[in-house]
Design an enzyme around this catalytic site. Structure first.
Site: not given
Ligand code: AMP
Length: 188
Positions: A13, A88, A127, A133, A144
């Protein structure tokens, strides 16, 4: 143009939103980026959401709706908005409709990036290695993904029923996905 870019964590996204910013001058409204900025600044809001985010859970609807409202007001006259990681929940989707309606506008397109769970895990693992992160660690990622499946995926019928939902194969390479997204935006 008000575009909701929709998909699980790691679907691409943010990558696609950034291309649209560069190519079309749209404004990217990523609630995740806004919350990370709040944490970095050390604000009260940042402190409040830190633990929730690190666990991979959703922060309250009230918080993210207020962030979006603020940004809509700060960017009046923009050629388009890309809602990235928002809404969301159903309450967020309804709030977005109301915020836009009160500004004489509406959601124009919802583009869902479809990526299978195995590829998502591979992307998030990469990532995590590249960007570090905290919530890309495997435990938080599982939470998540679960939040996406339980709280966010139910928005799909909401937008499908309104005739707004378009699907794109998010497994393709970045350029191919960008091409598909562009074609959808250019439809009458
Ligand atoms: P993201 O960068 O979109 O994956 O968001 C990172 C984290 O920020 C999420 O796991 C949530 O904890 C929080 N967050 C971002 N956007 C929202 C939202 N629309 N509603 C609730 N929590 C959010």
């Amino acid at each position: 143009m008000n575009l909701v870019i929709f998909g699980p964590p790691g679907a691409g996204k943010g990558t696609q939103a950034k291309r649209l910013v560069a190519e079309r001058g749209y404004i990217q409204l990523s609630t995740g980026d806004m919350l990370r900025a709040a944490r970095k600044s050390g604000s009260e809001l940042g402190k409040k959401v830190a633990g929730i985010m690190d666990r991979g859970e959703l922060v309250s609807d009230e918080i993210v709706i207020a962030l979006i409202e603020e940004q809509l007001d700060q960017n009046k006259g923009a050629p388009g908005f890309i809602f990235d990681g928002f809404p969301r929940t159903l309450a967020q989707a309804e709030a977005l409709d109301a915020l836009l309606a009160s500004r004489g506008s509406q959601v124009d397109r919802v583009i869902r990036l479809n990526v299978d769970d195995k590829a998502l895990l591979d992307r998030i693992t990469l990532r995590f290695e590249e960007q570090g992160r905290d919530d890309d660690n495997p435990t938080a990622f599982a939470v998540r993904l679960d939040a996406y499946n339980k709280q966010t995926a139910p928005l799909l019928p909401y937008y499908r029923d309104k005739g707004l939902l378009k699907e794109v194969n998010g497994m393709d390479d970045i350029d191919a996905v960008a091409g598909a997204v562009s074609r959808i935006l250019d439809l009458d």
